[in-house]
Design an enzyme around this catalytic site. Structure first.
Site, PDB file in Angstrom:
ATOM      1  N   TYR A 145       0.816  -1.215   0.000  1.00  9.29           N
ATOM      2  CA  TYR A 145       0.000   0.000   0.000  1.00  9.29           C
ATOM      3  C   TYR A 145       0.853   1.270   0.000  1.00  9.29           C
ATOM      4  O   TYR A 145       0.354   2.362  -0.245  1.00  9.29           O
ATOM      5  CB  TYR A 145      -0.945   0.034   1.217  1.00  9.29           C
ATOM      6  CG  TYR A 145      -2.010  -1.054   1.193  1.00  9.29           C
ATOM      7  CD1 TYR A 145      -2.323  -1.733   0.023  1.00  9.29           C
ATOM      8  CD2 TYR A 145      -2.701  -1.401   2.335  1.00  9.29           C
ATOM      9  CE1 TYR A 145      -3.284  -2.725  -0.008  1.00  9.29           C
ATOM     10  CE2 TYR A 145      -3.674  -2.387   2.326  1.00  9.29           C
ATOM     11  CZ  TYR A 145      -3.961  -3.049   1.157  1.00  9.29           C
ATOM     12  OH  TYR A 145      -4.912  -4.034   1.138  1.00  9.29           O
ATOM     13  N   LYS A 196       3.639 -15.229   1.440  1.00 15.26           N
ATOM     14  CA  LYS A 196       3.617 -16.064   0.239  1.00 15.26           C
ATOM     15  C   LYS A 196       5.068 -16.299  -0.180  1.00 15.26           C
ATOM     16  O   LYS A 196       5.513 -15.866  -1.262  1.00 15.26           O
ATOM     17  CB  LYS A 196       2.838 -15.368  -0.879  1.00 15.26           C
ATOM     18  CG  LYS A 196       1.334 -15.385  -0.696  1.00 15.26           C
ATOM     19  CD  LYS A 196       0.684 -16.710  -1.059  1.00 15.26           C
ATOM     20  CE  LYS A 196       0.675 -16.925  -2.561  1.00 15.26           C
ATOM     21  NZ  LYS A 196       0.149 -18.291  -2.888  1.00 15.26           N
ATOM     22  N   ASP A 231      -2.663 -17.983   1.176  1.00 14.86           N
ATOM     23  CA  ASP A 231      -3.848 -18.611   0.566  1.00 14.86           C
ATOM     24  C   ASP A 231      -4.325 -19.786   1.413  1.00 14.86           C
ATOM     25  O   ASP A 231      -5.526 -19.984   1.623  1.00 14.86           O
ATOM     26  CB  ASP A 231      -3.589 -19.028  -0.882  1.00 14.86           C
ATOM     27  CG  ASP A 231      -2.299 -19.796  -1.069  1.00 14.86           C
ATOM     28  OD1 ASP A 231      -1.422 -19.739  -0.176  1.00 14.86           O
ATOM     29  OD2 ASP A 231      -2.147 -20.473  -2.103  1.00 14.86           O
ATOM     30  N   ASP A 255      -5.049  -7.219   5.798  1.00 14.56           N
ATOM     31  CA  ASP A 255      -6.278  -6.514   5.467  1.00 14.56           C
ATOM     32  C   ASP A 255      -7.372  -7.535   5.158  1.00 14.56           C
ATOM     33  O   ASP A 255      -8.488  -7.484   5.691  1.00 14.56           O
ATOM     34  CB  ASP A 255      -5.998  -5.628   4.235  1.00 14.56           C
ATOM     35  CG  ASP A 255      -7.091  -4.621   3.982  1.00 14.56           C
ATOM     36  OD1 ASP A 255      -8.091  -4.616   4.728  1.00 14.56           O
ATOM     37  OD2 ASP A 255      -6.962  -3.839   3.021  1.00 14.56           O
ATOM     38  N   ASP A 259     -10.485  -9.249   7.891  1.00 12.87           N
ATOM     39  CA  ASP A 259     -11.913  -9.116   7.551  1.00 12.87           C
ATOM     40  C   ASP A 259     -12.570 -10.490   7.477  1.00 12.87           C
ATOM     41  O   ASP A 259     -13.709 -10.674   7.921  1.00 12.87           O
ATOM     42  CB  ASP A 259     -12.090  -8.410   6.202  1.00 12.87           C
ATOM     43  CG  ASP A 259     -12.197  -6.899   6.363  1.00 12.87           C
ATOM     44  OD1 ASP A 259     -11.945  -6.412   7.483  1.00 12.87           O
ATOM     45  OD2 ASP A 259     -12.515  -6.212   5.383  1.00 12.87           O
TER      46      ASP A 259
END
Ligand code: NAD
Length: 374
Positions: A145, A196, A231, A255, A259
């Site tokens: 970001y 990852k 994942d 993020d 959620d």
């Protein structure tokens, strides 16, 4: 005996409504300061649209200065339709972003707790979520970001190209992993670091540095450290969420995973959060506590907002900024008892339960605290 200094920033929409019930709880703790030994000085300031209306800017310099010296900042919510048309750099959200930046809050803590009274509201089966208590620690100030280069450019062949850069340094990874380990020590001592590393170099670095901190700085801490690809973590969160204690991950994966974990537990009105900065020489961290929800303009002024996410954020402040773990647990138990007793605001209403207003809920939490300490 310590006197803690809390800065309350109720903000906009339902922010002031849920903050006033949180203040009721703080007042209750103050009333028994002779037994806990600790007390709270509380100051209130404006942020977001409320600050724009008063002085034209989303947060005043004086408010930022107070936030920098407070033991904890408690924020309600910012934003609303009234300020939607303002230019991006003058919007209410800029007030919150400025506070996060100036306080250098690089670790975002999102607990996902499933109260048994609400287990049926989850999209997963009761047995998978009942008793769930996991904590996601998300790196908040680095990663894709913020990474450079970024932007959209025109290519010679007429195509356009969008680019963002995932970038992390040793120190950025180590400092958030340290916080996660220290939090895990106060809980189940299990930490899962998520990236990852199979396809991203920044993920390889993340994994190596996380393990380095654990091996070199917390060798005798008893922490059980594991690593998981993001994942797979997303899948495991819906397959068997109770396998996790603390998860630490980067800004982007955090993020999404936070959620996802939040939705395992039901309503937005139940979700607290904390954002922490670096520790000073006394071990004190700058900290901001806020519910995950926004200003909920659709229900503002009706007295129906659920104050439990804000009150749960106060419980986090007691735990992480005041070292008052027993009182934090007591407050969490009071929230659970209120739900067990069948009280519900509209967002978590179920058949056969008793409809409660924002104020009813705050008063019921205080009554539970009172009963527990009698
Ligand atoms: P929201 O979280 O405000 O509301 C989403 C839905 O959840 C609404 O239907 C609302 O009524 C309900 N809800 C939220 N909190 C609740 C509570 N405590 N009790 C009962 N119901 C609750 O999100 P939104 O509608 O997307 O955004 C509204 C405004 O809030 C926007 O201006 C947005 O920018 C702002 N916002 C602020 C923050 C923040 O301050 N950190 C976070 C998210 C959104």
């Amino acid at each position: 005996m310590t006197n803690f200094n809390f800065l309350l920033l109720p903000g906009d929409g339902i922010g002031p409504e849920v903050m006033s019930e949180t203040r009721r709880v703080i007042d209750w703790f103050n009333g028994r300061s002779n037994t806990t030994g600790n007390s709270f000085d509380v100051e209130e300031e404006l942020v977001g649209g409320a600050s724009i209306d008063a002085s034209g800017i989303p947060v005043a310099d004086g408010t930022v200065e107070k936030a920098l010296v407070a033991d904890a900042v408690l924020l309600g919510a910012v934003g609303g339709p009234k300020w939607d048309e303002l230019p991006f750099d003058q919007k209410p959200e800029r007030g919150l972003l400025r506070l996060r930046k100036e306080l250098e809050l690089f670790a975002n803590l999102r607990p996902a707790i499933c109260y048994s009274a609400l287990a049926d509201a989850s999209s997963l089966k009761r047995e998978l979520v009942e008793g769930l208590d996991l904590l996601i620690v998300r790196e908040l100030t680095g990663g894709v970001y913020f990474g450079e280069p970024r932007g959209i450019s025109e290519l010679e062949n007429g195509e356009r190209r969008g680019i963002n850069t995932q970038v992390y340094t040793t120190s950025e990874i180590r400092r958030v992993v340290r916080i996660a380990i220290e939090l895990a020590q106060k809980r189940g001592s299990r930490l899962c670091s998520v990236e990852k590393a199979n396809v991203m170099e920044s993920g390889v670095l993340w994994r190596q540095e996380a393990q380095w901190v654990c091996d070199n700085e917390y060798a005798d801490s008893g922490i059980e450290m594991s690593h998981m690809y993001a994942d797979n973590c997303a899948m495991q969160l819906v397959r068997q969420p109770k396998q996790f204690d603390v998860i630490v991950t980067d800004n982007l994966f955090g993020d999404m995973l936070s959620d996802e974990a939040a939705m395992l537990t039901g309503s937005l009105g139940m979700l607290p959060s904390a954002s922490l900065g670096a520790a000073d020489e006394n071990g004190r961290r700058k900290a901001l506590y806020e519910p995950v929800h926004g200003s909920a303009p659709d229900i503002t002024g009706q007295g129906v907002a659920n104050p439990l996410a804000m009150i749960g954020s106060l419980a986090m402040a007691l735990k992480y900024s005041c070292d008052m773990g027993d009182e934090a647990d007591m407050l969490d138990r009071a929230i659970a008892n209120v739900l067990d007793n069948g009280l519900r605001t509209g967002d978590i209403m179920q058949a056969g339960m008793q409809q409660a207003s924002t104020e009813d809920m705050g008063k019921a939490v205080v009554a539970e605290l009172e009963a527990m300490s009698a």
